[in-house]
Design an enzyme around this catalytic site. Structure first.
Site, PDB file in Angstrom:
ATOM      1  N   VAL A 215      -8.251   7.576  10.574  1.00 38.92           N
ATOM      2  CA  VAL A 215      -9.610   8.136  10.491  1.00 38.92           C
ATOM      3  C   VAL A 215     -10.618   7.139  11.068  1.00 38.92           C
ATOM      4  O   VAL A 215     -10.479   5.932  10.884  1.00 38.92           O
ATOM      5  CB  VAL A 215     -10.015   8.388   9.018  1.00 38.92           C
TER       6      VAL A 215
ATOM      7  N   TYR B  35       0.840  -1.200   0.000  1.00 39.63           N
ATOM      8  CA  TYR B  35       0.000   0.000   0.000  1.00 39.63           C
ATOM      9  C   TYR B  35       0.882   1.259   0.000  1.00 39.63           C
ATOM     10  O   TYR B  35       0.641   2.207  -0.736  1.00 39.63           O
ATOM     11  CB  TYR B  35      -0.872  -0.047   1.259  1.00 39.63           C
TER      12      TYR B  35
HETATM   13  O1  GFB Z   1      -6.164   0.687  12.768  1.00 38.39           O
HETATM   14  P1  GFB Z   1      -5.089  -0.299  12.703  1.00 38.39           P
HETATM   15  O2  GFB Z   1      -5.431  -1.666  12.265  1.00 38.39           O
HETATM   16  O3  GFB Z   1      -3.942   0.157  11.751  1.00 38.39           O
HETATM   17  O4  GFB Z   1      -4.479  -0.382  14.199  1.00 38.39           O
HETATM   18  P2  GFB Z   1      -2.532   0.890  11.905  1.00 38.39           P
HETATM   19  C1  GFB Z   1      -3.578  -1.376  14.564  1.00 38.39           C
HETATM   20  C2  GFB Z   1      -3.143  -1.194  16.000  1.00 38.39           C
HETATM   21  O5  GFB Z   1      -4.239  -1.459  16.875  1.00 38.39           O
HETATM   22  C3  GFB Z   1      -2.061  -2.191  16.353  1.00 38.39           C
HETATM   23  C4  GFB Z   1      -3.979  -2.662  17.623  1.00 38.39           C
HETATM   24  O6  GFB Z   1      -1.255  -1.683  17.389  1.00 38.39           O
HETATM   25  C5  GFB Z   1      -2.894  -3.382  16.824  1.00 38.39           C
HETATM   26  O7  GFB Z   1      -2.117  -4.270  17.648  1.00 38.39           O
HETATM   27  N1  GFB Z   1      -5.250  -3.391  17.768  1.00 38.39           N
HETATM   28  C6  GFB Z   1      -5.785  -3.827  18.937  1.00 38.39           C
HETATM   29  C7  GFB Z   1      -6.123  -3.750  16.786  1.00 38.39           C
HETATM   30  N2  GFB Z   1      -6.939  -4.476  18.757  1.00 38.39           N
HETATM   31  C8  GFB Z   1      -7.188  -4.415  17.425  1.00 38.39           C
HETATM   32  C9  GFB Z   1      -8.286  -4.886  16.632  1.00 38.39           C
HETATM   33  O8  GFB Z   1      -9.246  -5.485  17.083  1.00 38.39           O
HETATM   34  N3  GFB Z   1      -8.214  -4.624  15.279  1.00 38.39           N
HETATM   35  C10 GFB Z   1      -7.162  -3.952  14.716  1.00 38.39           C
HETATM   36  N4  GFB Z   1      -7.165  -3.706  13.402  1.00 38.39           N
HETATM   37  N5  GFB Z   1      -6.093  -3.528  15.462  1.00 38.39           N
HETATM   38  C11 GFB Z   1      -2.845   1.053   9.358  1.00 38.39           C
HETATM   39  C12 GFB Z   1      -2.193   0.637   8.064  1.00 38.39           C
HETATM   40  O9  GFB Z   1      -2.003   0.866  10.407  1.00 38.39           O
HETATM   41  O10 GFB Z   1      -3.114   2.431   9.325  1.00 38.39           O
HETATM   42  C13 GFB Z   1      -3.119   0.917   6.971  1.00 38.39           C
HETATM   43  O11 GFB Z   1      -1.848  -0.723   8.099  1.00 38.39           O
HETATM   44  C14 GFB Z   1      -3.795   2.299   7.071  1.00 38.39           C
HETATM   45  O12 GFB Z   1      -2.408   0.811   5.777  1.00 38.39           O
HETATM   46  C15 GFB Z   1      -4.121   2.742   8.493  1.00 38.39           C
HETATM   47  O13 GFB Z   1      -3.045   3.259   6.448  1.00 38.39           O
HETATM   48  C16 GFB Z   1      -4.452   4.208   8.633  1.00 38.39           C
HETATM   49  O14 GFB Z   1      -2.729   2.250  12.429  1.00 38.39           O
HETATM   50  O15 GFB Z   1      -1.545   0.059  12.641  1.00 38.39           O
END
Ligand code: GFB
Length: 321
Positions: free
Chosen positions: A173, A143
């Site tokens: 967001v 990405y």
């Molecule tokens: O929003 P998220 O998935 O993306 O958050 P990123 C990940 C963080 O939240 C990590 C923790 O530190 C995970 O360990 N986390 C805790 C969880 N519980 C959960 C859960 O239930 N679901 C998820 N998804 N995470 C993304 C990029 O990074 O940022 C994308 O990979 C995108 O490309 C986005 O640009 C804005 O902030 O880590």
């Protein structure tokens, strides 16, 4: 908003039915649109933006003067980890809008990047000058490399053709109309959905992935929407701009989970699954934004989380999940 005889800008919003597109539609409908603006919110079924032919036909049909390009394949950390190749392939084809905009004389294009495209292991906070300074975090290299190329093309279209194409770089967001899918989505909608399910099981806990220590600058989609309107109307640089709350408003994943527990009135315990990844550090500077808009008011994080939880509870049946 269309005022008789006053329409000067035809603004095409690609990806108009996603998290940010819906937020822009709402702030425009709530009175922030201007009389000389006609807004066209595009559904994904209207055109496949990865196809040159369909993108060209879309531009010929709507004849936009301005474009906000939100159409994209997005996902949280865990979706990015699994599908780096797919993200790279899709996003390298997600730049046809720029060529069609050039060919049809569009005055301004605002494309959407993300702070996860910044190089890993940087001096923090990162700022707009650092996008190309090193490899991205391994979790989302597909990405990130593809999205960085939008910035390259913005510079190219300006230098060779004088086009005013730019990009914004929002931090994390969230808000109404997000993707609340637990496996694929971002952390806040994922945790909100998990709490909703846990509430129906007595004695259940909320499992947070990772250590809970990473920090994120969450931006409410409605605040981001208002900033998009400002960028479209007033930001004249080709160089991108980070759209984010300040570093002082960064919260840990643990704090974010606690805000959700409070908003959902859930008394279960928080459990951290440390076998799951933590992701990257990406504290970003909003100094450039603050130089332009020193008094822009962001919605307080806990208030925005409450509104998002309330939206999910009310719209549970039809929410993306
Ligand atoms: O929003 P998220 O998935 O993306 O958050 P990123 C990940 C963080 O939240 C990590 C923790 O530190 C995970 O360990 N986390 C805790 C969880 N519980 C959960 C859960 O239930 N679901 C998820 N998804 N995470 C993304 C990029 O990074 O940022 C994308 O990979 C995108 O490309 C986005 O640009 C804005 O902030 O880590």
């Amino acid at each position: 908003m269309e005022g008789a005889g006053l329409v000067g800008k035809h603004i095409l919003v690609t990806g108009g039915t996603g998290l940010v597109g819906r937020a822009i539609e709402k702030v425009v409908a709530d009175g922030e649109g201007q009389l000389d603006e006609e807004w066209i919110f595009m559904f994904s079924r209207d055109a496949d933006m990865m196809s040159t032919t369909e993108t060209k036909a879309l531009f010929e049909k709507h004849k936009p003067t301005h474009v906000i390009h939100l159409a994209a394949t997005v996902g949280g950390l865990f979706r990015n980890i699994c599908y780096n190749l797919d993200f790279w392939k899709k996003h390298t084809h997600h730049t046809h809008h720029m060529h069609s905009a050039y060919e049809t004389g569009v005055q301004k294009v605002v494309s959407c990047l993300s702070t996860c495209i910044f190089p890993d292991k940087m001096m923090y906070p990162v700022d707009e000058s650092m996008i190309h300074n090193g490899p991205p975090h391994s979790s989302n290299f597909g990405y990130s490399y593809a999205k960085r190329m939008i910035d390259i093309q913005n510079r190219g279209y300006f230098e060779q053709h004088g086009c005013r194409f730019t990009a914004v770089i929002p931090t994390n967001v969230f808000g109404p109309h997000d993707n609340f899918n637990i496996e694929d989505g971002h952390v806040l909608p994922g945790l909100i959905h998990k709490v909703c399910l846990a509430k129906h099981e007595t004695g259940s806990a909320l499992t947070v992935w990772g250590t809970g220590k990473p920090r994120r600058q969450f931006i409410y989609s409605l605040d981001l929407a208002r900033l998009f309107l400002w960028v479209l109307r007033e930001y004249d640089e080709v160089e991108p701009i980070i759209l984010s709350v300040g570093e002082e408003d960064e919260v840990s994943i643990r704090e974010a989970a606690e805000a959700i527990l409070e908003a959902m009135d859930f008394r279960g315990e928080l459990v951290f699954d440390t076998t799951k990844a933590d992701g990257q550090f990406k504290t970003a500077s909003n100094a450039k934004l603050r130089r332009y808009l020193p008094s822009f008011q962001f919605t307080p994080f806990r208030k925005a989380v409450k509104e998002t939880c309330a939206w999910f509870n009310t719209n549970y049946a039809n929410a993306r999940k």
